[in-house]
Design an enzyme around this catalytic site. Structure first.
Site, mmCIF file in Angstrom:
data_model
loop_
_atom_site.group_PDB
_atom_site.id
_atom_site.type_symbol
_atom_site.label_atom_id
_atom_site.label_comp_id
_atom_site.label_asym_id
_atom_site.label_seq_id
_atom_site.Cartn_x
_atom_site.Cartn_y
_atom_site.Cartn_z
ATOM 1 C CE LYS A 215 39.827 45.028 31.878
ATOM 2 N NZ LYS A 215 40.218 43.638 32.069
ATOM 3 C CD GLU A 221 28.287 48.454 42.166
ATOM 4 O OE1 GLU A 221 28.642 48.687 40.986
ATOM 5 O OE2 GLU A 221 27.917 47.336 42.542
ATOM 6 N N GLY A 277 40.864 43.159 36.275
ATOM 7 C CA GLY A 277 40.580 44.139 37.332
ATOM 8 C C GLY A 277 41.290 43.803 38.640
ATOM 9 N NE ARG A 278 40.045 37.568 39.298
ATOM 10 C CZ ARG A 278 39.190 37.587 38.292
ATOM 11 N NH1 ARG A 278 38.382 38.626 38.149
ATOM 12 N NH2 ARG A 278 39.123 36.602 37.432
ATOM 13 C CD GLU A 363 35.886 39.331 40.491
ATOM 14 O OE1 GLU A 363 34.847 39.864 40.926
ATOM 15 O OE2 GLU A 363 36.822 40.001 40.016
ATOM 16 C CG HIS A 394 41.912 38.678 71.699
ATOM 17 N ND1 HIS A 394 42.079 38.255 72.984
ATOM 18 C CD2 HIS A 394 43.149 38.975 71.230
ATOM 19 C CE1 HIS A 394 43.366 38.324 73.307
ATOM 20 N NE2 HIS A 394 44.036 38.755 72.259
ATOM 21 C CE LYS A 522 29.122 43.492 37.735
ATOM 22 N NZ LYS A 522 30.235 43.740 36.845
HETATM 23 O O1 F6P Z 1 31.811 42.915 39.263
HETATM 24 C C1 F6P Z 1 33.092 42.446 39.389
HETATM 25 C C2 F6P Z 1 34.078 43.355 38.726
HETATM 26 O O2 F6P Z 1 33.937 43.286 37.360
HETATM 27 C C3 F6P Z 1 35.487 43.038 39.150
HETATM 28 O O3 F6P Z 1 36.049 42.014 38.424
HETATM 29 C C4 F6P Z 1 36.157 44.346 38.968
HETATM 30 O O4 F6P Z 1 37.368 44.418 39.662
HETATM 31 C C5 F6P Z 1 35.098 45.282 39.513
HETATM 32 O O5 F6P Z 1 33.880 44.705 39.116
HETATM 33 C C6 F6P Z 1 35.188 46.702 39.067
HETATM 34 O O6 F6P Z 1 35.141 46.818 37.677
HETATM 35 P P1 F6P Z 1 35.560 48.155 36.938
HETATM 36 O O7 F6P Z 1 36.993 48.426 37.236
HETATM 37 O O8 F6P Z 1 35.307 47.893 35.489
HETATM 38 O O9 F6P Z 1 34.690 49.260 37.470
#
Ligand code: F6P
Length: 559
Positions: A215, A221, A277-278, A363, A394, A522
């Site tokens: 987003k 990452e 995002g979620r 979240e 199990h 972060k």
């Molecule tokens: O760090 C949490 C977050 O901001 C989530 O809310 C989001 O889904 C995820 O990181 C990834 O964010 P992006 O889609 O901006 O890379």
């Protein structure tokens, strides 16, 4: 609409409201009630406390509730203006008040043609445009018309994203595997290089497309993995920068960052800041899903979600599935003191659902300050966890059956499996049903004694075993039964949970659509990264953090 509060350290007064107080009193009457007795007293309990929606059944009769409980919970929901707040969300009001944004994942599945306005502008044309763009792109890739740089058709898709840009599409792709026909879809989220190394090892650059899903397009990452993928792609001297256009696409709200990364904007799929995002798998973030199962299936999933949206908007509280699920969750979390809740799908295709719901729920509602800036004096989001039910049996079910905690559970199953192994399906279904029965029923001393006697155990041995082999029972569960896991029923199921989360957030007066709590980690990681790279201490830390940093640096020096 409720505004951003200015008072700090002031406390919410929710727990002092008559609605809350009534529930506290009622809890006192209910806390020792046995569900088995409720069933004995009321032969119609299953009919009374179950609902159906399309082909989906929700059985919530195995809960420590009566009519009165629900009446009190509905009263709380009315007092907290849940319905008014719901309508504000669907209208596109900026209910994400800390970020000044509308919350409109529901617009992404609005198939009615009804305009939805944000800041005086209808958002529907933009949504339909992106859906059409997805249809064209997925059609070309799936049919083989879209060729890689050597002219070969595409065989593999790698979605690089994290959090909402990974969990939703990954979970849906696994859930809809029976509908996949052409392409292999892979997901890379972890910045641990092992994941992308292992993935790339099996791929052929000629026939692979990378989807960079983010987003913000600033997530460390994702950008790190995307850079690694690009380097890997360009490693062959026969490949040039211009070939990137055939192998890299982006999904983002941030076109400048996409362009700066080197992805042509014609290869960018857009979504908007009013999609959290979620909550984004319904947007172009679902591109990997559409590539995997086809655009028609993707639309069926949107339609299933839209049907649940309508149910949520139009059904009275008494027959409203998301409301009921949410209120029962509040009952256990706020009045019985339940700390966690388990999601237990008895369907291998739904194995990633618990991980997806962890983010969606925690979240959203893992917050201790309400939307007006007041400290909550009540518990909010529960710890959500789980795994495939049958495997969990199990592993951790021992704790559900005989542990010291109350852990409400959601059991999810499909009547008709996609597997043709009938024997397996029957065993799975019988375990699904039996576990909810066992959790509620437990086994008392007399039943245990009888069972041991029938098994021929000596009398003095029997008495020793009894405390260990009795189960208190009275552990609540909801059962959600789909007819079959299809794109449509999956869409409805996911929207059910989204709205459940919404209702709980509204009752607790939270902003369920921001996530400030993830920022600090972060920021500190970026400081520590500087310190790891430079080998120097640049920031002040506590002794533990310094100790860990030194340990890493020393051990790395040792090789
Ligand atoms: O760090 C949490 C977050 O901001 C989530 O809310 C989001 O889904 C995820 O990181 C990834 O964010 P992006 O889609 O901006 O890379």
């Amino acid at each position: 609409m409720r505004s951003l509060g200015l008072i700090s350290n002031a406390k919410s007064t929710l727990v002092h409201t008559p609605a809350w107080q009534r529930l506290l009193v009622h809890h006192n009457d209910m806390k020792s009630v046995k569900m088995m007795d409720l069933f004995s007293e009321n032969p119609d309990r299953f009919d009374q406390f179950s609902l159906s929606f399309e082909n989906m059944l929700l059985d919530y009769s195995k809960n420590i509730i009566t009519d009165y409980t629900l009446d009190h919970l509905f009263y709380l929901a009315r007092k907290q203006k849940v319905r008014e707040f719901r309508d504000a969300m669907f209208r596109g009001e900026k209910i994400n008040n800390t970020e000044g944004r509308a919350v409109l994942h529901t617009a992404l599945r609005n198939r009615s043609g009804r305009p939805i306005m944000v800041d005086g502008k209808d958002v529907m044309p933009g949504i339909l445009h992106e859906l059409e763009k997805m249809r064209v792109f997925t059609g070309k890739v799936r049919s083989g018309e879209w060729k890689g740089y050597t002219g070969k058709p595409i065989t593999d898709i790698v979605n690089i994203g994290i959090g909402g840009s990974d969990l939703g599409p990954n979970m849906v792709c696994r859930a809809l595997t029976p509908y996949a026909d052409r392409l292999r879809v892979h997901f890379v989220s972890n910045v641990d290089g092992t994941q992308i190394e292992n993935r790339l090892m099996d791929l052929d650059a000629e026939t692979t497309i990378f989807i960079i899903a983010s987003k913000t397009f600033t997530t460390q990452e994702t950008i790190t993995n995307a850079n690694t993928a690009r380097k890997w792609f360009l490693a062959d001297p026969a490949i040039s920068e211009k070939d990137i256009a055939r192998h890299f696409v982006a999904i983002s709200t941030n076109s400048e960052a996409v362009e700066a990364f080197g992805i042509d904007l014609s290869n960018m799929f857009e979504f908007w800041d009013w999609v959290g995002g979620r909550y984004s798998l319904w947007s172009a973030i679902g591109l990997s899903i559409a590539l995997y199962v086809g655009m028609d299936r993707f639309i069926e999933m949107l339609e299933g979600a839209e049907a649940m949206d309508k149910h949520f908007q139009n059904e009275p509280m008494e027959t409203n599935m998301p409301m009921i699920l949410a209120l029962i969750g509040i009952w256990y979390g706020n009045f019985f003191g339940a700390e966690s809740s388990a999601v237990l799908p008895y369907d291998h295709h739904l194995r990633l659902l618990p991980a997806y719901l962890e983010q969606a729920d925690m979240e959203s509602n893992g917050k201790s300050v309400d939307r007006d800036g007041l400290q909550t004096t009540y518990s909010t989001g529960k710890v959500i966890w789980g795994t495939e039910g049958i495997n969990g049996q199990h592993a951790f079910y021992q704790l559900l059956h005989q542990g010291t905690r109350l852990i409400p559970t959601d059991f999810i199953a499909s009547v008709r499996s996609h597997s043709c192994l009938k024997e397996h399906c029957d065993i799975l279904a019988s375990n699904f049903i039996a576990q909810t029965e066992a959790l509620m029923r437990g086994r008392n001393e007399n039943e245990t004694r009888l069972q041991l006697r029938n098994a021929g155990v000596e009398l003095d041995e029997i008495e020793k075993h009894i405390p260990h082999m009795t189960f208190q029972g009275n552990q609540p569960s909801n059962s959600i039964v789909l007819d079959q896991l299809t794109p449509r029923s999956l869409g409805s199921l996911l929207a059910l949970y989204e709205h459940k989360i919404f209702v709980q957030g509204a009752i607790w007066n939270l902003n369920s659509y921001d996530q400030w709590g993830v920022e600090l980690g972060k920021k500190l990681a970026s400081n520590i990264l500087n310190e790891i790279k430079s080998g120097r201490t640049l920031y002040q830390h506590d002794a533990s953090t310094d100790g860990l940093l030194d340990w890493f640096r020393e051990k790395r020096k040792e090789g």
